[in-house]
Motif scaffolding. Structure first.
Motif, PDB file in Angstrom:
ATOM      1  N   SER A 127       0.876  -1.215  -0.195  1.00  0.00           N
ATOM      2  CA  SER A 127      -0.018  -0.116   0.056  1.00  0.00           C
ATOM      3  C   SER A 127       0.942   1.178  -0.055  1.00  0.00           C
ATOM      4  N   LEU A 128       1.893   1.297   0.620  1.00  0.00           N
ATOM      5  CA  LEU A 128       2.897   2.468   0.519  1.00  0.00           C
ATOM      6  C   LEU A 128       3.388   2.683  -0.932  1.00  0.00           C
ATOM      7  N   LYS A 129       3.637   1.409  -1.375  1.00  0.00           N
ATOM      8  CA  LYS A 129       4.108   1.628  -2.753  1.00  0.00           C
ATOM      9  C   LYS A 129       3.306   2.227  -3.774  1.00  0.00           C
ATOM     10  N   ARG A 130       1.832   1.908  -3.240  1.00  0.00           N
ATOM     11  CA  ARG A 130       0.791   2.576  -4.422  1.00  0.00           C
ATOM     12  C   ARG A 130       0.734   3.965  -4.371  1.00  0.00           C
ATOM     13  N   GLU A 131       0.809   4.613  -3.108  1.00  0.00           N
ATOM     14  CA  GLU A 131       0.624   6.001  -2.922  1.00  0.00           C
ATOM     15  C   GLU A 131       1.665   6.820  -3.642  1.00  0.00           C
ATOM     16  N   ARG A 132       1.182   7.640  -4.555  1.00  0.00           N
ATOM     17  CA  ARG A 132       2.033   8.342  -5.282  1.00  0.00           C
ATOM     18  C   ARG A 132       2.158   9.689  -4.981  1.00  0.00           C
ATOM     19  N   SER A 133       3.306  10.581  -5.309  1.00  0.00           N
ATOM     20  CA  SER A 133       3.615  11.742  -4.816  1.00  0.00           C
ATOM     21  C   SER A 133       2.827  12.666  -5.546  1.00  0.00           C
ATOM     22  N   GLU A 134       2.710  13.861  -5.244  1.00  0.00           N
ATOM     23  CA  GLU A 134       1.863  14.984  -5.984  1.00  0.00           C
ATOM     24  C   GLU A 134       2.458  15.238  -7.412  1.00  0.00           C
ATOM     25  N   GLU A 135       3.894  14.984  -7.651  1.00  0.00           N
ATOM     26  CA  GLU A 135       4.610  15.289  -8.840  1.00  0.00           C
ATOM     27  C   GLU A 135       4.110  13.966  -9.869  1.00  0.00           C
ATOM     28  N   GLU A 136       4.145  12.896  -9.223  1.00  0.00           N
ATOM     29  CA  GLU A 136       3.825  11.665 -10.150  1.00  0.00           C
ATOM     30  C   GLU A 136       2.373  11.838 -10.413  1.00  0.00           C
ATOM     31  N   LYS A 137       1.561  12.281  -9.697  1.00  0.00           N
ATOM     32  CA  LYS A 137      -0.021  12.343  -9.887  1.00  0.00           C
ATOM     33  C   LYS A 137       0.082  13.375 -11.120  1.00  0.00           C
ATOM     34  N   ARG A 138       0.685  14.275 -10.869  1.00  0.00           N
ATOM     35  CA  ARG A 138       0.772  15.419 -12.190  1.00  0.00           C
ATOM     36  C   ARG A 138       1.254  14.785 -13.326  1.00  0.00           C
ATOM     37  N   LEU A 139       2.281  14.046 -13.304  1.00  0.00           N
ATOM     38  CA  LEU A 139       2.631  13.497 -14.821  1.00  0.00           C
ATOM     39  C   LEU A 139       1.620  12.621 -15.508  1.00  0.00           C
ATOM     40  N   VAL A 140       1.214  11.680 -14.442  1.00  0.00           N
ATOM     41  CA  VAL A 140      -0.050  10.740 -14.855  1.00  0.00           C
ATOM     42  C   VAL A 140      -1.131  11.616 -15.462  1.00  0.00           C
ATOM     43  N   ALA A 141      -1.580  12.476 -14.689  1.00  0.00           N
ATOM     44  CA  ALA A 141      -2.700  13.232 -15.456  1.00  0.00           C
ATOM     45  C   ALA A 141      -2.127  14.040 -16.748  1.00  0.00           C
ATOM     46  N   GLU A 142      -1.070  14.637 -16.869  1.00  0.00           N
ATOM     47  CA  GLU A 142      -0.459  15.390 -17.820  1.00  0.00           C
ATOM     48  C   GLU A 142      -0.512  14.409 -19.115  1.00  0.00           C
ATOM     49  N   ALA A 143      -0.044  13.250 -18.823  1.00  0.00           N
ATOM     50  CA  ALA A 143      -0.212  12.225 -20.047  1.00  0.00           C
ATOM     51  C   ALA A 143      -1.291  11.567 -20.641  1.00  0.00           C
ATOM     52  N   LYS A 144      -2.165  11.653 -19.353  1.00  0.00           N
ATOM     53  CA  LYS A 144      -3.553  11.052 -19.975  1.00  0.00           C
ATOM     54  C   LYS A 144      -4.213  12.226 -20.874  1.00  0.00           C
ATOM     55  N   ARG A 145      -3.962  13.617 -20.387  1.00  0.00           N
ATOM     56  CA  ARG A 145      -4.695  14.744 -21.137  1.00  0.00           C
ATOM     57  C   ARG A 145      -4.183  14.672 -22.275  1.00  0.00           C
ATOM     58  N   ILE A 146      -2.668  14.501 -22.638  1.00  0.00           N
ATOM     59  CA  ILE A 146      -2.127  14.418 -23.963  1.00  0.00           C
ATOM     60  C   ILE A 146      -2.846  13.239 -24.800  1.00  0.00           C
ATOM     61  N   LEU A 147      -2.862  12.055 -24.139  1.00  0.00           N
ATOM     62  CA  LEU A 147      -3.375  11.174 -25.054  1.00  0.00           C
ATOM     63  C   LEU A 147      -4.622  11.271 -25.463  1.00  0.00           C
ATOM     64  N   MET A 148      -5.736  11.784 -24.330  1.00  0.00           N
ATOM     65  CA  MET A 148      -6.868  12.214 -24.642  1.00  0.00           C
ATOM     66  C   MET A 148      -7.083  13.123 -25.549  1.00  0.00           C
TER      67      MET A 148
END
Length: 187
Positions: A127-148
Motif C-alpha cells: 500500500s505504501l508503494k501504491r501511494e504516489r507523490s503529487e509530482e507523480e500524480k501530475r505526470l500521469v494526469a498530464e500524459a492522460k490529457r495528451i493522449l485524450m
C-alpha cells in the motif's frame, strides 16, 4: 488469497531435522516450504523468494542464526527452534525463539502467528508503494490529457494505455507517463 501465501524456508544443519519440520508444516497446511542446510542456501533462496519466514536451528556449518539474521532481508521474519541453552540470556533481537523440545501445536501456532504478521507487513509495504507523490500524480494526469487530446481517447482508455506501456516496458506508471510526455513534446 494466492498473493498472501507466505514463503517458508526451513533451515537446519541436519537435513533430516529440516525434513521433519517441513513435513509438519506441509501437513498443517503451509504451501510454500523450502529446506536448506546452510546459511548461504537460505540467503540464496530468500533472494529468489523476496519475503517470508525462515524457521531455523541455531548453528549451520557456515554461520549461526544471528549472523544469518544480519544478512537476511528485513522482508523475512526468523523463527529459531532450538534449545534455550544455546540462546538463553542473549539478546536475540528480531529473532522469535521457540524453545526445543517443542510440540507440533507450538510450532504450527508460532508459524501461523508469524505468517499473519508477515502478510500484514507485506500488505502495508504494497500500500505504501501504491501511494504516489503529487509530482507523480501530475505526470500521469498530464500524459492522460495528451493522449485524450491527440489520440481522442477517453480517460479510462488513456489510463489503460499508460498501464500497458508500464507493464510492457517494466517501468512504473509515472515513468511511462513521463516517456509519453517526452515523446509528444518532441513531435
Amino acid at each position: 488469497k494466492v498473493e498472501d501465501v507466505t514463503n517458508i524456508i526451513v533451515a537446519f544443519a541436519r537435513q533430516e531435522d529440516g525434513r521433519k519440520i517441513k513435513s509438519i508444516l506441509v501437513k498443517s497446511g503451509f504451501l510454500a516450504v523450502t529446506v536448506c542446510t546452510c546459511g548461504a542456501q537460505v540467503l540464496s533462496q530468500s533472494g529468489l523468494l523476496g519475503s517470508g519466514i525462515v524457521v531455523c536451528g541455531y548453528r549451520f556449518g557456515d554461520m549461526n542464526c544471528r549472523q544469518l539474521r544480519e544478512q537476511l532481508s528485513d522482508r523475512f521474519e526468523m523463527l529459531l527452534a532450538a534449545s534455550p541453552s544455546l540462546w538463553s540470556g542473549e539478546r536475540m533481537g528480531e529473532i522469535v525463539c521457540l524453545p526445543a523440545p517443542f510440540t507440533v501445536k507450538d510450532l504450527v501456532g508460532t508459524v501461523r502467528m508469524m505468517e499473519q504478521i508477515a502478510v500484514q507487513k507485506e500488505r502495508r509495504l504494497r500500500s505504501l508503494k501504491r501511494e504516489r507523490s503529487e509530482e507523480e500524480k501530475r505526470l500521469v494526469a498530464e500524459a492522460k490529457r495528451i493522449l485524450m487530446d491527440r489520440n481522442r481517447m477517453t480517460e479510462p482508455q488513456a489510463h489503460r494505455y499508460l498501464q500497458k506501456c508500464s507493464m510492457d516496458s517494466g517501468t512504473s506508471l509515472p515513468e511511462s507517463a513521463a516517456m509519453v510526455i517526452r515523446l509528444y513534446r518532441q513531435s
